[in-house]
Design a protein around this motif. Structure first.
Motif, mmCIF file in Angstrom:
data_model
loop_
_atom_site.group_PDB
_atom_site.id
_atom_site.type_symbol
_atom_site.label_atom_id
_atom_site.label_comp_id
_atom_site.label_asym_id
_atom_site.label_seq_id
_atom_site.Cartn_x
_atom_site.Cartn_y
_atom_site.Cartn_z
ATOM 1 N N LEU A 163 37.337 50.999 96.265
ATOM 2 C CA LEU A 163 38.685 51.425 96.060
ATOM 3 C C LEU A 163 39.337 51.939 97.389
ATOM 4 N N SER A 164 38.526 52.348 98.514
ATOM 5 C CA SER A 164 39.034 52.848 99.661
ATOM 6 C C SER A 164 39.523 51.605 100.620
ATOM 7 N N GLY A 165 40.430 52.108 101.424
ATOM 8 C CA GLY A 165 40.968 51.180 102.198
ATOM 9 C C GLY A 165 39.902 50.280 103.121
ATOM 10 N N ASN A 166 38.966 51.162 103.812
ATOM 11 C CA ASN A 166 37.789 50.415 104.649
ATOM 12 C C ASN A 166 36.641 50.314 103.924
ATOM 13 N N ARG A 167 36.858 50.429 102.534
ATOM 14 C CA ARG A 167 35.691 50.284 101.558
ATOM 15 C C ARG A 167 34.303 51.108 101.964
ATOM 16 N N ASN A 168 34.727 52.238 102.493
ATOM 17 C CA ASN A 168 33.566 53.283 102.710
ATOM 18 C C ASN A 168 33.446 54.526 102.278
ATOM 19 N N ILE A 169 34.352 54.806 101.161
ATOM 20 C CA ILE A 169 34.490 56.017 100.633
ATOM 21 C C ILE A 169 34.826 55.943 99.249
ATOM 22 N N ALA A 170 33.833 56.499 98.383
ATOM 23 C CA ALA A 170 34.123 56.331 96.980
ATOM 24 C C ALA A 170 34.612 57.928 96.361
ATOM 25 N N SER A 196 34.374 73.578 102.998
ATOM 26 C CA SER A 196 35.620 74.150 102.410
ATOM 27 C C SER A 196 36.677 73.222 102.562
ATOM 28 N N LEU A 197 36.687 72.254 103.637
ATOM 29 C CA LEU A 197 37.789 71.244 103.741
ATOM 30 C C LEU A 197 37.143 69.906 104.092
ATOM 31 N N SER A 198 37.419 69.069 103.203
ATOM 32 C CA SER A 198 36.602 67.619 103.342
ATOM 33 C C SER A 198 36.867 66.931 104.534
ATOM 34 N N MET A 199 36.066 65.780 104.927
ATOM 35 C CA MET A 199 36.321 64.847 105.613
ATOM 36 C C MET A 199 36.170 63.559 105.149
ATOM 37 N N GLY A 200 37.324 63.097 104.851
ATOM 38 C CA GLY A 200 37.591 61.753 104.395
ATOM 39 C C GLY A 200 37.303 60.556 105.352
ATOM 40 N N GLU A 201 38.361 59.578 105.547
ATOM 41 C CA GLU A 201 38.386 58.809 106.347
ATOM 42 C C GLU A 201 37.898 59.107 107.620
ATOM 43 N N GLY A 202 36.918 58.297 108.401
ATOM 44 C CA GLY A 202 36.381 58.768 109.545
ATOM 45 C C GLY A 202 35.000 59.650 109.726
ATOM 46 N N TYR A 212 46.330 54.510 109.867
ATOM 47 C CA TYR A 212 47.497 53.438 109.971
ATOM 48 C C TYR A 212 47.061 52.248 110.549
ATOM 49 N N GLY A 213 47.089 51.115 109.964
ATOM 50 C CA GLY A 213 46.892 49.731 110.640
ATOM 51 C C GLY A 213 45.306 49.254 110.716
ATOM 52 N N GLU A 214 44.559 49.974 109.940
ATOM 53 C CA GLU A 214 43.188 49.695 109.844
ATOM 54 C C GLU A 214 42.917 48.815 108.831
ATOM 55 N N ASN A 215 43.394 48.515 107.669
ATOM 56 C CA ASN A 215 43.156 47.523 106.591
ATOM 57 C C ASN A 215 44.537 47.238 105.930
ATOM 58 N N ASP A 216 44.418 46.445 104.850
ATOM 59 C CA ASP A 216 45.673 46.145 104.254
ATOM 60 C C ASP A 216 46.317 47.196 103.346
ATOM 61 N N VAL A 217 45.489 47.981 102.758
ATOM 62 C CA VAL A 217 46.033 49.206 102.084
ATOM 63 C C VAL A 217 46.696 50.395 102.722
ATOM 64 N N SER A 218 46.025 50.627 104.145
ATOM 65 C CA SER A 218 46.695 51.550 104.756
ATOM 66 C C SER A 218 48.048 50.980 105.438
#
Length: 452
Positions: A63-70, A86-92, A180-186
């Protein structure tokens, strides 16, 4: 003399001052007026076939743009359905929970601005407002029954607020969509294409539909899909919502046993319950069977991290409910969280300002003084070179604004009473809900790695 502290409550000033001046001895406290026990009627209906699909989709990074996060990356049962930071790290980000770090090859642009909330009992029909600022709400006046920042762009088909909340993470570049620009979703998100052919939701739905196990599962669960209707993003989000409603239903704690007359609370937990629903005034906000009034209150929680600013804004403030309503009285107000399994859901506060629950209670004793003496070692912040974490707290004017937003009076409680309150909060723990009813799947249909 017994040491006493001041604990913030949300009651009329006269009652609060009376409680502060004349705390009741434990033996003289009246039996509190408790909520009714939770029953099946308090929860949304679910379909086992959709629940099974939702379980796989919740754990699947597809479901994630780069297929690396659920979804599970930031809402993992190992960390009380949050992620322990405290504050998450998502993409990257790479890794899980407090061990998550920025990927040197693709560093996050910033931390996620708010703490990942726990998922317990979100399938209860009482939860009609979600997110810390309540930006998604049930609204019967809307064609789709929902009020969201997307407004007229919202498509119909979401089963309710729990389903609709899934649209935000998958569209957020820093959470699941990707930079931005990394995948079709982004790319679709960047261009403003959310719905319709080529839109972000359509792209995600097409990914899922291309996987035979998912396609067959939705055909078995939904007659209209079996009849030829394409799988929609709303089908995916509805399935995830039904899974969450079942997996993390939490109504089998010692407190629930007390409400049902099965096993009364005793000792410190009973004393804490009497305080919570009595002179401490906690239940004025943490009311009802899930310990929330679903309302919004400014509690002076320290602001850390990047804040909630638009791309054209340079500040690091998080103005809370104000960004949704535009009302001055909503500045720095955040939704009252449910306290179910609260012992296991650290860190606490809309931005995870406190790793220790007792410290968080003590901070509430006097937020104005607490802001001045706040311990910056309290948050759990894996290292990340990005926007400064303490820009607002380093600004005396912003600290003063947070302090000025607090309008509720304090009450005096002893150290022993604080311990009793903590014992009561521990009685809200449901081991079945904490571990999850179905658990982590060994594999997911996409074949992508599962966060364990």
């Amino acid at each position: 003399m017994t040491k006493r502290i001041r604990l913030l409550i949300l009651v009329p000033a006269t009652l609060a001052l009376f409680a502060a001046a004349v705390p009741l001895p434990a033996a003289d406290r009246p039996v509190p007026d408790l909520p009714a026990p939770v029953t099946d009627a308090d929860y949304m209906a679910t379909d086992p076939a959709m629940v099974a699909l939702g379980r796989l989709l919740f754990w699947d990074p597809v479901l994630s743009g780069n297929r690396n996060i659920a979804c599970a990356t930031c809402h993992h049962p190992r960390f009380g359905t949050s992620d322990g930071v405290s504050l998450s790290m998502g993409e990257g980000g790479i890794g899980l929970g407090p061990e998550r770090r920025g990927d040197p090859a693709d560093l996050p642009e910033q931390r996620i601005p708010r703490n990942a909330p726990a998922l317990f009992n979100l399938g209860a029909t009482a939860f009609t407002t979600l997110f810390h600022d309540g930006r998604i709400e049930a609204d019967p006046a809307k064609p789709n029954g929902l009020r969201t920042p997307l407004d007229d762009e919202m498509v119909q088909g979401f089963s309710g607020v729990l389903s609709a909340q899934t649209m935000f993470p998958v569209l957020a570049p820093d959470e699941m969509a990707g930079h931005y620009g990394e995948n079709d979703v982004s790319k679709a998100v960047r261009s403003g294409q959310l719905t319709g052919p080529g839109g972000a939701w359509d792209l995600i739905a097409a990914r899922v539909a291309a996987i035979p196990a998912y396609r067959q599962g939705f055909e078995a669960a939904l007659p209209e899909v079996a009849a030829g209707r394409p799988i929609a993003f709303t089908d995916i989000s509805n399935a995830i919502a039904e899974f969450m409603a079942v997996e993390w239903r939490s109504d089998d704690s010692p407190f629930d046993s007390h409400l049902r007359g099965e096993a009364p609370l005793t000792g410190a937990a009973a004393r804490g319950m009497a305080l919570f629903y009595g002179p401490a005034g906690c239940s004025n906000c943490h009311s009802g069977p899930f310990q929330t009034d679903h309302g919004f209150h400014a509690m002076g929680v320290p602001q850390l991290g990047p804040g909630k600013a638009e791309r054209f804004e340079s500040h690091s403030r998080d103005e809370g409910r104000f960004r949704v309503t535009g009302r001055a009285e909503d500045f720095a107000a955040f939704r009252t969280p449910s306290l179910r399994n609260v012992i296991a859901t650290a860190p606490y506060g809309h931005d995870g300002s406190h790793r220790d629950l007792t410290a968080f209670l003590r901070f509430h004793a006097d937020p104005v003084a607490g802001l001045a003496g706040y311990d910056r070692a309290q948050p759990v912040l894996p290292p990340l070179e990005s926007k400064p974490d303490w820009a607002e707290m380093d600004n005396p004017e912003e600290r003063a604004r947070l302090a000025a937003a607090v309008v509720t009076p304090p009450v005096v409680l002893s150290e022993a009473e604080i311990a009793d309150l903590m014992a009561f909060l521990a009685s809200l723990t449901d081991p079945v809900a904490l571990s999850g009813r179905m658990g982590i799947p060994e594999t997911v249909p996409s074949g992508l790695p599962v966060d364990r």
